[in-house]
Every structure is written in structure tokens, then in C-alpha cells.
Design a protein around this motif. Structure first.
Motif, PDB file in Angstrom:
ATOM      1  N   ASP A   1      -1.735  20.449  -5.070  1.00  0.00           N
ATOM      2  CA  ASP A   1      -1.240  18.919  -4.864  1.00  0.00           C
ATOM      3  C   ASP A   1      -1.107  18.376  -3.525  1.00  0.00           C
ATOM      4  O   ASP A   1      -1.841  17.435  -2.837  1.00  0.00           O
ATOM      5  N   TYR A   2      -0.637  19.223  -2.538  1.00  0.00           N
ATOM      6  CA  TYR A   2      -0.531  18.986  -1.275  1.00  0.00           C
ATOM      7  C   TYR A   2      -1.896  19.017  -0.447  1.00  0.00           C
ATOM      8  O   TYR A   2      -2.188  18.040   0.424  1.00  0.00           O
ATOM      9  N   THR A   3      -2.684  20.147  -0.504  1.00  0.00           N
ATOM     10  CA  THR A   3      -3.994  20.170  -0.021  1.00  0.00           C
ATOM     11  C   THR A   3      -4.919  19.149  -0.341  1.00  0.00           C
ATOM     12  O   THR A   3      -5.737  18.802   0.551  1.00  0.00           O
ATOM     13  N   ALA A   4      -4.829  18.589  -1.623  1.00  0.00           N
ATOM     14  CA  ALA A   4      -5.612  17.509  -2.173  1.00  0.00           C
ATOM     15  C   ALA A   4      -5.503  16.239  -1.226  1.00  0.00           C
ATOM     16  O   ALA A   4      -6.441  15.459  -1.003  1.00  0.00           O
ATOM     17  N   LEU A   5      -4.250  16.029  -0.662  1.00  0.00           N
ATOM     18  CA  LEU A   5      -4.132  14.907   0.168  1.00  0.00           C
ATOM     19  C   LEU A   5      -4.169  15.374   1.922  1.00  0.00           C
ATOM     20  O   LEU A   5      -4.942  14.605   2.609  1.00  0.00           O
ATOM     21  N   LEU A   6      -3.779  16.505   2.055  1.00  0.00           N
ATOM     22  CA  LEU A   6      -3.479  16.823   3.395  1.00  0.00           C
ATOM     23  C   LEU A   6      -4.588  17.775   3.989  1.00  0.00           C
ATOM     24  O   LEU A   6      -4.667  18.083   5.206  1.00  0.00           O
ATOM     25  N   GLY A   7      -5.359  18.134   3.186  1.00  0.00           N
ATOM     26  CA  GLY A   7      -6.505  18.974   3.498  1.00  0.00           C
ATOM     27  C   GLY A   7      -5.957  20.553   4.031  1.00  0.00           C
ATOM     28  O   GLY A   7      -4.657  20.772   3.480  1.00  0.00           O
ATOM     29  N   ALA A   8      -6.756  21.281   4.570  1.00  0.00           N
ATOM     30  CA  ALA A   8      -6.541  22.763   4.999  1.00  0.00           C
ATOM     31  C   ALA A   8      -5.196  22.729   5.729  1.00  0.00           C
ATOM     32  O   ALA A   8      -5.109  21.764   6.695  1.00  0.00           O
TER      33      ALA A   8
ATOM     34  N   ARG B   1       0.109  11.825 -10.203  1.00  0.00           N
ATOM     35  CA  ARG B   1      -0.416  12.932 -10.295  1.00  0.00           C
ATOM     36  C   ARG B   1       0.470  14.074 -10.672  1.00  0.00           C
ATOM     37  O   ARG B   1       0.062  14.947 -11.334  1.00  0.00           O
ATOM     38  N   LEU B   2       1.821  13.936 -10.077  1.00  0.00           N
ATOM     39  CA  LEU B   2       2.878  15.139 -10.341  1.00  0.00           C
ATOM     40  C   LEU B   2       3.141  15.108 -12.330  1.00  0.00           C
ATOM     41  O   LEU B   2       3.560  16.084 -12.501  1.00  0.00           O
TER      42      LEU B   2
ATOM     43  N   GLN C   1       0.856  -1.178  -0.192  1.00  0.00           N
ATOM     44  CA  GLN C   1       0.143   0.149  -0.033  1.00  0.00           C
ATOM     45  C   GLN C   1       0.907   1.425  -0.059  1.00  0.00           C
ATOM     46  O   GLN C   1       0.710   2.402  -0.765  1.00  0.00           O
ATOM     47  N   MET C   2       2.140   1.240   0.886  1.00  0.00           N
ATOM     48  CA  MET C   2       3.002   2.382   0.680  1.00  0.00           C
ATOM     49  C   MET C   2       3.562   2.515  -0.516  1.00  0.00           C
ATOM     50  O   MET C   2       3.589   3.753  -1.131  1.00  0.00           O
ATOM     51  N   ARG C   3       3.663   1.596  -1.399  1.00  0.00           N
ATOM     52  CA  ARG C   3       4.462   1.687  -2.907  1.00  0.00           C
ATOM     53  C   ARG C   3       3.268   2.113  -3.770  1.00  0.00           C
ATOM     54  O   ARG C   3       3.595   2.856  -4.641  1.00  0.00           O
ATOM     55  N   GLU C   4       1.996   1.683  -3.549  1.00  0.00           N
ATOM     56  CA  GLU C   4       1.149   2.194  -4.510  1.00  0.00           C
ATOM     57  C   GLU C   4       0.874   3.705  -4.218  1.00  0.00           C
ATOM     58  O   GLU C   4       0.276   4.240  -4.920  1.00  0.00           O
ATOM     59  N   ALA C   5       0.765   4.105  -3.330  1.00  0.00           N
ATOM     60  CA  ALA C   5       0.527   5.573  -2.542  1.00  0.00           C
ATOM     61  C   ALA C   5       1.731   6.273  -3.228  1.00  0.00           C
ATOM     62  O   ALA C   5       1.212   7.298  -4.050  1.00  0.00           O
TER      63      ALA C   5
END
Length: 202
Positions: free
Chosen positions: A71-78, A57-58, A46-50
């Protein structure tokens, strides 16, 4: 296994991003990464897939620009905080997010006008105590950030790493006998991974 990884279930964005960070660190410290994955109850696949999805994405649409704050807020949120930050002659802002694996750290992205993140790595959280770095023995994996090593052993010379999100720092530090040793430390996402005596021909 955690319900995060049941079929047709996606892990949360912040967790996926922590897996992205771990994947880049795996080459240096596989044992520490395995322990972190066990703590997260996440399989290595799962780590490698992430990481694969993050890279996808990049690179989508033959994109050649660095990651953006989107790109960062898409995963990390606000972000937890946004702070004005000088960057050369440009106005910029430092976006910071909590990363539960390292509660004393924050993931920080320096964002310039247009939304491009010109730098993104782990830093010490405000109010968190920095490690005491006096000798090479104190430089254990994951113990310190780039800034902390540079401030502990000046003057330090930054160098590019061998791939994205890796960074090197040349400096001198005393060994166990108090003798100064020329060293090169390697970082992944701004977090110390390892050090070695510096090779002048490197």
C-alpha cells in the motif's frame, strides 16, 4: 494552479500521500495545513479526495488487515532505506521514505513477515538534528515526533488515539515557571499536533 491538478491529470503518488498525512492533521491544526497546501499549490478539495481514495484502498474487498508495505510503495515508490528492526519476538524491517514537506523527517513503516505494516509514522531522519525539548513551551505543533517527546520527558505512557493514525502520550514536563505539569500530547502520523494538561478521568 499547478498542472498536477489539471483535468484528467493525477498528482504524483508521493504528493498524494503527503495530502493523506495532512488530512489527518487538519482537525488539529487547520492553519498549518492550509499553509502547507499553499506551498504545494494544492486545493483543499484535492487533499480530501486523496484521503478518500486512500481509505477506499484500505477497505477494498472488506479488508480487515492493517496496511501493507505494498500500500505504501504504491504511492511512495521504492523506499529510501530498509533496515532490520526488532519487533517483539518477530523479525521485521523498517522501510523509510522521504517526505518533502518535512525534509528533516522520514515516513517509516515497520513491516513484519507477510508484508503487514504494524506501525507507520513520521520519524526524525538519520543525521537530522532533533529539537531541544526542555519545557512545555518547546512543544509546538509539528516540532517533534512521538519518540522525541517520550525521550525528552520520561517516563511517558503511550495511549491509543481516538482514530486511526492518531496517538497519545501521557508525561510530565516543566512549565514556564519550572513546575512539573501532567500532560497529554496528541500526535497524527507520529508528529506532534497539540498538548493539554492531562485529565485523570480521560
Amino acid at each position: 494552479m499547478s498542472s498536477l491538478f489539471l483535468e484528467h491529470d493525477e498528482p504524483s503518488g508521493p504528493l498524494r500521500f503527503q495530502l493523506v498525512l495532512l488530512r489527518r492533521m487538519e482537525d488539529h491544526n487547520p492553519g498549518l495545513v492550509e499553509s502547507a497546501l499553499r506551498a504545494l499549490d494544492v486545493p483543499k478539495e484535492q487533499m480530501r479526495e486523496a484521503h478518500r481514495r486512500w481509505q477506499g484502498r484500505l477497505r477494498a474487498g472488506n479488508r480487515s488487515t492493517p496496511p501493507t508495505v505494498r500500500d505504501y510503495t504504491a504511492l511512495l515508490g521504492a523506499p529510501e532505506s530498509i533496515t532490520p528492526r526488532p519487533f517483539g519476538d518477530m523479525r521485521s524491517e523498517a522501510y523509510a521514505w522521504a517526505v518533502p514537506l518535512w525534509p528533516d523527517l522520514r515516513f517509516e513503516a515497520t513491516v513484519v513477515p507477510g508484508g503487514v505494516a504494524v506501525n507507520a509514522w513520521l520519524v526524525r531522519a538519520p543525521g537530522a538534528q532533533s529539537p531541544e525539548l526542555r519545557t512545555l513551551a518547546d512543544l509546538t505543533p509539528w516540532s517533534a515526533t512521538v519518540d522525541e517527546v517520550a525521550h525528552a520527558f520520561p517516563p511517558a505512557t503511550p495511549k491509543e488515539g481516538d482514530t486511526d493514525n492518531r496517538f497519545r502520550l501521557d508525561f510530565q514536563a516543566p512549565d514556564a515557571d519550572g513546575l512539573p505539569r501532567a500532560c497529554t500530547a496528541e500526535f497524527a502520523w507520529g508528529l506532534l499536533q497539540r498538548w493539554d494538561t492531562a485529565d485523570p478521568n480521560r
